[in-house]
Design an enzyme around this catalytic site. Structure first.
Site, mmCIF file in Angstrom:
data_model
loop_
_atom_site.group_PDB
_atom_site.id
_atom_site.type_symbol
_atom_site.label_atom_id
_atom_site.label_comp_id
_atom_site.label_asym_id
_atom_site.label_seq_id
_atom_site.Cartn_x
_atom_site.Cartn_y
_atom_site.Cartn_z
ATOM 1 C CD GLN A 309 -3.022 -0.922 0.141
ATOM 2 O OE1 GLN A 309 -3.190 0.160 -0.424
ATOM 3 N NE2 GLN A 309 -3.750 -1.983 -0.148
ATOM 4 C CG ASP A 407 -6.833 -5.613 -1.865
ATOM 5 O OD1 ASP A 407 -7.361 -4.812 -2.664
ATOM 6 O OD2 ASP A 407 -5.820 -5.335 -1.203
ATOM 7 C CB CYS A 434 -7.889 0.965 -5.552
ATOM 8 S SG CYS A 434 -7.344 -0.013 -6.952
#
Length: 476
Positions: A309, A407, A434
């Site tokens: 990240q 994810d 995202c």
């Protein structure tokens, strides 16, 4: 009012759109305008017009500013500049409101979900700069490090963007690098800076075809006729080479983004991303190239060029929320899909205990190896290097997981994966996204498969940009 001499015209800006622009209308056409805020009257200059119902433009003069406008914090990203900071001229509160509006609109339009969205800061709420721990730079033909001009391959050799953490870019502009290469800079959890140069994509492709590996500056590997660094004038230290053995998702760790609305734009963007993230030789100029990171008291050591990240507080924040939402009991069963180095799998395993099972799947073998090392004290976690699409189909019909965490890359998980996950019958699903559009499409697929949205959180993981990270809890 139009001015044919300068090619500009005035528009009143409407709501924000997905991609860092505001929507306006001029002479019956839609105009996507960057560098403006809703309600502002601006003079724009068209930057792209392929005919049809819309064009793109930059706001080059603000005639009636919004009360949310402030002096831009990023001098690199104005009209004609880079795509790094879409909203550096807006207050942090206004930035988060713009992102919330976009997420809500995508949920409504693509998933049929009516929901008010609040975008939360991860760190100090009003601090825009100093959050990014990983930066990927391009090197121009003169060997200067910089960022890409918005929607262009041109390199702007200006490193004044405020996103990186303090010290990340110190001295980078003073050195000459290999023309056409990429430069990855990571400041890890111990405060150590790693500077790694990736061989030019074209050179890497040539090396694969010809069976010859090359070093920085075009020199052959040690043992060949040319020394590493040949042509790399200005280098003070001789680097050491590391081979890249795969990676995962460029989106979270890159400084710039491409907003492709048309199909040909998306193809070009995909080609650039594929070239950028193909296996390439790596030359470590500073640090070890192995970044140490910490989440929930656990230590990871991962490739500086691999996925982690970008926001220094994101991994901890997301894993805390996933641990809260998963609500696993001792002896529980969980899947962690697109698991990377196993950050979420570790939190799930702590909840299930030794009598439980956590199955984690990731296509990047290097990330799986890093995760196996970090989680070696958790033998009930199984990390598998495999494509998620294949793995979930193989496991449908087996023991049902209590919780599935996904994810996926920016493009989302998609129909095949979500259909298989839903067929596996988990009680709860935690989905991370995202990209608001891909996230909304995936949520629509869950709804069609019989799951409801129980909770949603959105985080300002990329301050001053249009990017936002969303997490959803779905229940049967």
């Amino acid at each position: 009012m139009s001015d044919r001499r300068t090619g500009t015209f005035e528009v009143r800006l409407g709501p924000p759109g997905h991609g860092g622009f505001c929507v306006a209308r001029h002479e019956g056409r839609v105009v996507f305008v960057r560098h403006g805020l809703p309600g502002e009257l601006v003079r724009v200059r068209v930057t792209e017009d392929r005919g049809g119902s819309f064009c793109r433009a930059d706001a080059v003069e603000v005639l009636e500013p919004s009360p949310d406008r402030v002096p831009a914090t990023c001098p690199v990203s104005g009209p004609g500049g880079a795509g790094c900071c879409d909203f550096s001229f807006a207050t942090p509160v206004a930035q988060r409101a713009l992102k919330a509006a976009v997420v809500a609109e995508q949920l409504r339009r693509l998933a049929g979900i009516e929901r008010e969205v609040l975008v939360e800061p991860i760190g100090s709420g009003d601090v825009i700069g100093g959050w990014r721990t990983r930066v990927r730079l391009a090197i121009d033909a003169q060997g200067r490090a910089g960022v890409h001009r918005y929607r262009s391959t041109d390199v702007i050799a200006d490193l004044r963007c405020p996103q990186p953490v303090a010290g990340a870019l110190d001295g980078i502009a003073d050195r000459q690098w290999t023309p056409g290469a990429d430069l990855v800079i990571a400041v890890d959890g111990d405060g150590i800076r790693h500077v790694v140069e990736l061989a030019p994509a074209a050179e890497a492709e040539q090396g694969r075809r010809g069976g010859e590996r090359r070093g920085p500056g075009g020199g052959r590997e040690p043992g060949g006729r040319d020394k590493p660094g040949g042509g790399g004038a200005g280098r003070r230290d001789r680097p050491h080479r590391r081979d890249r053995r795969g990676g995962r998702r460029g989106a979270g760790g890159e400084w710039t983004a491409v907003d492709g609305t048309r199909r040909d734009d998306r193809r070009a963007a995909s080609a650039r991303r594929a070239a950028a993230h193909a296996a390439r030789d790596e030359w470590v100029f500073e640090g070890s190239g192995r970044a140490v990171e910490y989440v929930a008291g656990r230590r990871w050591e991962v490739a500086a060029t691999g996925f982690w990240q970008a926001h220094r507080g994101a991994a901890q924040r997301y894993s805390d929320l996933i641990a809260e939402w998963s609500d696993l009991r001792p002896g529980g069963r969980a899947w962690d899909l697109y698991s990377g180095a196993g950050v979420f799998a570790a939190r799930l395993a702590e909840q299930t205990g030794r009598t439980g099972v956590v199955l984690a799947v990731e296509s990047a073998r290097s990330a799986v190896a890093d995760g196996a090392a970090a989680l070696r004290d958790l033998p009930w976690v199984e990390l598998r290097a495999q494509r998620v699409e294949r793995w979930v189909l193989e496991h449908v019909g087996g023991a049902a997981p209590d919780v599935v965490v996904l994810d996926p890359p920016r493009a989302g998980a998609g129909k095949e994966v979500i259909g298989a996950v839903a067929a596996g019958g988990p009680t709860r699903i935690v989905h991370v996204g995202c990209d608001p559009a891909a996230f909304a499409r995936d949520l629509g697929l869950y709804r069609a498969a019989g799951y409801r949205l129980a909770d949603l959180r959105a985080f300002d993981a990329f301050p001053a940009t249009h990017h936002v990270e969303c997490l959803a809890l779905l229940e049967r």
